[in-house]
Scaffold this motif. Structure first.
Motif, mmCIF file in Angstrom:
data_model
loop_
_atom_site.group_PDB
_atom_site.id
_atom_site.type_symbol
_atom_site.label_atom_id
_atom_site.label_comp_id
_atom_site.label_asym_id
_atom_site.label_seq_id
_atom_site.Cartn_x
_atom_site.Cartn_y
_atom_site.Cartn_z
ATOM 1 N N GLY A 1 0.956 -1.095 0.083
ATOM 2 C CA GLY A 1 0.048 0.183 -0.073
ATOM 3 C C GLY A 1 0.812 1.140 -0.061
ATOM 4 O O GLY A 1 0.367 2.292 -0.723
ATOM 5 N N ALA A 2 1.749 1.110 0.898
ATOM 6 C CA ALA A 2 2.763 2.255 0.748
ATOM 7 C C ALA A 2 3.470 2.811 -0.285
ATOM 8 O O ALA A 2 3.533 3.747 -0.824
ATOM 9 N N ALA A 3 3.870 1.718 -1.034
ATOM 10 C CA ALA A 3 4.640 1.813 -2.235
ATOM 11 C C ALA A 3 3.765 2.217 -3.446
ATOM 12 O O ALA A 3 4.131 2.988 -4.079
ATOM 13 N N THR A 4 2.478 1.549 -3.289
ATOM 14 C CA THR A 4 1.406 2.212 -4.359
ATOM 15 C C THR A 4 1.289 3.767 -4.133
ATOM 16 O O THR A 4 1.010 4.501 -5.126
ATOM 17 N N ILE A 5 1.100 4.123 -2.932
ATOM 18 C CA ILE A 5 1.125 5.673 -2.629
ATOM 19 C C ILE A 5 2.066 6.358 -3.158
ATOM 20 O O ILE A 5 2.069 7.387 -3.787
ATOM 21 N N ALA B 1 7.913 21.919 3.805
ATOM 22 C CA ALA B 1 7.185 20.830 3.658
ATOM 23 C C ALA B 1 7.406 19.511 4.357
ATOM 24 O O ALA B 1 6.401 19.068 5.024
ATOM 25 N N ILE B 2 8.464 19.125 4.266
ATOM 26 C CA ILE B 2 8.765 17.797 5.408
ATOM 27 C C ILE B 2 8.520 18.228 6.704
ATOM 28 O O ILE B 2 7.874 17.421 7.587
ATOM 29 N N SER B 3 8.965 19.326 7.326
ATOM 30 C CA SER B 3 8.722 19.443 8.702
ATOM 31 C C SER B 3 6.969 19.649 9.009
ATOM 32 O O SER B 3 6.682 19.049 10.272
ATOM 33 N N ILE B 4 6.301 20.328 8.081
ATOM 34 C CA ILE B 4 5.105 20.489 8.338
ATOM 35 C C ILE B 4 4.301 19.157 8.424
ATOM 36 O O ILE B 4 3.322 18.794 9.037
ATOM 37 N N SER B 5 4.728 18.233 7.309
ATOM 38 C CA SER B 5 4.101 16.813 7.130
ATOM 39 C C SER B 5 4.537 16.182 8.311
ATOM 40 O O SER B 5 3.583 15.343 8.960
ATOM 41 N N LEU B 6 5.763 16.124 9.010
ATOM 42 C CA LEU B 6 5.955 15.409 10.037
ATOM 43 C C LEU B 6 5.077 15.631 11.222
ATOM 44 O O LEU B 6 4.657 15.015 12.124
ATOM 45 N N ASP C 1 1.944 3.708 8.994
ATOM 46 C CA ASP C 1 2.933 3.876 7.990
ATOM 47 C C ASP C 1 2.118 4.344 6.652
ATOM 48 O O ASP C 1 2.478 5.411 5.985
ATOM 49 N N ILE C 2 0.993 3.743 6.375
ATOM 50 C CA ILE C 2 -0.029 4.080 5.137
ATOM 51 C C ILE C 2 -0.394 5.451 5.344
ATOM 52 O O ILE C 2 -0.170 6.209 4.381
ATOM 53 N N PHE C 3 -1.079 5.687 6.291
ATOM 54 C CA PHE C 3 -1.515 7.098 6.364
ATOM 55 C C PHE C 3 -0.400 8.133 6.440
ATOM 56 O O PHE C 3 -0.703 9.189 6.048
ATOM 57 N N GLY C 4 0.537 7.693 7.241
ATOM 58 C CA GLY C 4 1.754 8.676 7.405
ATOM 59 C C GLY C 4 2.340 9.104 5.943
ATOM 60 O O GLY C 4 2.333 10.361 5.688
ATOM 61 N N TRP D 1 0.987 14.023 0.267
ATOM 62 C CA TRP D 1 -0.144 15.135 -0.006
ATOM 63 C C TRP D 1 0.123 16.489 0.421
ATOM 64 O O TRP D 1 -0.171 17.423 -0.421
ATOM 65 N N ILE D 2 0.961 16.503 1.779
ATOM 66 C CA ILE D 2 1.264 17.897 2.290
ATOM 67 C C ILE D 2 2.270 18.356 1.293
ATOM 68 O O ILE D 2 2.239 19.918 0.848
ATOM 69 N N ALA D 3 3.276 17.666 0.943
ATOM 70 C CA ALA D 3 4.435 17.996 0.384
ATOM 71 C C ALA D 3 4.029 18.658 -1.248
ATOM 72 O O ALA D 3 4.446 19.482 -1.747
#
Length: 448
Positions: free
Chosen positions: A298-302, A389-394, A432-435, A441-443
């Motif tokens: 799922g993560a790879a597909t995303i 982008a990375i920090s806000i996502s985290l 993992d998947i939602f993260g 998406w945010i990036a």
């Protein structure tokens, strides 16, 4: 007597077994604690363990058997005849006897019970076998000391002496009516300091904590923990005294529950031991591994769906494991705290309040970690926009993981499902998947 299973002593025991020197073996195990006998049975090979079981007196070996792991005990009992097993069972307290018998197949159970000569012991075992293993009835033993309110102190002492012969350890003295209704407990101090002609009804303590025979074992454990009880009487709907549960049985139950929860948290769906067969271990581990596989796919597909952003910002790819790991760690932390609180009955209030508190906590942690990550990424790579982008996502991912890690065990608990399942691969995989989905998406929103 000090008894240590050294290599030299073990070889000596093996030599005596090999030549059939029973006299020497009796001398070695004379006055040895049953726990040391159990350690010896575990250390020698199969045939030698059976030899010792048949040689030593049942009073010693019966208690030693209950110290062994269930798998070892079950295999040893399978090597004995029903009559030999019955001899061991007759020396056990009724709760231990039921535990041992329940490990046998139904035909052997009946054969063993048929060889038990003590009719009262036999009847008690049959009664206890009717109760669920995880209930108060399944934990209780029939052996206890009880006195009637109409007795005098002198008569009470005589009867207590007779009853004590069948009880391994006296934790409490219970007071009952002629109909065996539990009405209180007796203080040994009051018994010893009272006149011999005094009636028990004049000196007993009416207040006594008890458990219903159908109560859940975990509820009994909470009561005994709360009130620091060494033993608790068990009654039926009419408050008839049926038996007692001692602290050692509760400790065993708590240990088994902790072991089961630990295995669930590790993604093992059934109780297994390290020395179980490869097939049994595979069957226990494979279901959650499949879940992990699905999560990975799922993560790879995303990530494949965000291929365009990865082409322009390859930096995002290198931070993907960090985002997934942080989501999994935060989720496991949150769920572990909730599961522990549920186990100790410390989680109070509504789910909404608990989620709000966890959201604030996750937001604070996420803010601190996000600032640190932004500083490192901006300085090391010199890309302030990507760092933002990375920090806000985290930050968002940590809040999401905290909420999921809190909500799922609470939801499972409400549904009557063991919430320990939420502290393992289930939480990790879902976060993992939602993260990763939230991360890209945010990036994409910020960078494009």
């Amino acid at each position: 007597m000090s008894f240590e299973i050294t290599d030299i002593l073990l070889e000596e025991i093996k030599d005596h077994i090999r030549i059939g020197n029973d006299t020497a073996l009796h001398e070695i195990f004379e006055d040895v604690h049953f726990a040391d006998v159990a350690e010896t049975l575990d250390a020698v090979n199969w045939e030698e363990a059976v030899y010792l079981l048949r040689l030593l007196d049942s009073e010693t070996t019966s208690e030693a058997l209950m110290e062994l792991d269930e798998d070892v005990r079950e295999r040893l009992l399978d090597s004995l005849t029903p009559k030999e097993i019955a001899e061991e069972i007759e020396e056990m307290d009724t709760d231990d006897a039921v535990d041992a018998i329940s490990e046998l197949d139904s035909a052997t159970q009946e054969a063993v019970i048929g060889h038990i000569e003590d009719e009262e012991h036999k009847a008690d075992i049959r009664e206890l076998m009717q109760y669920d293993d995880d209930s108060a009835g399944g934990l209780m033993a029939k052996e206890l000391i009880k006195v009637k309110e109409t007795w005098t102190v002198a008569g009470c002492v005589r009867e207590m002496r007779r009853q004590a012969e069948e009880v391994t350890r006296v934790h409490a003295v219970y007071v009952v009516t002629k109909e065996n209704v539990l009405i209180g407990r007796l203080s040994l101090k009051d018994l010893l300091t009272s006149d011999t002609k005094t009636k028990i009804s004049e000196i007993y303590i009416p207040k006594v904590d008890s458990a219903h025979v159908n109560d859940k074992a975990e509820d009994v454990a909470k009561i005994m923990q709360k009130y620091d009880l060494e033993a608790i009487p068990v009654v039926d709907d009419n408050n008839i005294l049926l038996g007692r549960i001692t602290i050692d049985d509760i400790v065993d139950f708590i240990r088994d529950e902790a072991k089961e929860d630990y295995q669930l948290a590790a993604g093992i769906t059934q109780e297994v031991e390290a020395d179980d067969s490869i097939l049994e271990l595979t069957k226990a581990r494979l279901p959650w591994l499949f879940l992990g596989l699905i999560g990975g796919v799922g993560a790879a597909t995303i990530m494949g769906g965000f291929e365009d952003i990865l082409k322009d910002y390859a930096l995002l790819f290198f931070y993907t494991p960090l985002i997934a790991a942080m989501a999994g760690n935060v989720g496991v932390q949150s769920s572990a705290i909730i599961v522990q609180g549920l186990a100790n009955d410390d989680v109070k209030g509504s789910i909404g309040n608990r989620l709000f508190k966890e959201m604030l906590l996750a937001a604070l942690n996420g803010l601190i970690l996000g600032i640190v990550l932004f500083g490192f990424t901006a300085i090391w790579y010199g890309d302030y926009k990507a760092a933002m982008a990375i920090s806000i996502s985290l930050f968002v991912v940590i809040i999401m993981a905290g909420i999921i890690g809190t909500f799922i065990p609470l939801f499972l608990h409400k549904r009557g499902i063991d919430p320990a399942i939420a502290t393992g691969p289930f939480i990790t995989t879902s976060n993992d998947i939602f993260g990763i989905l939230i991360y890209f998406w945010i990036a994409k929103m910020i960078l494009f």
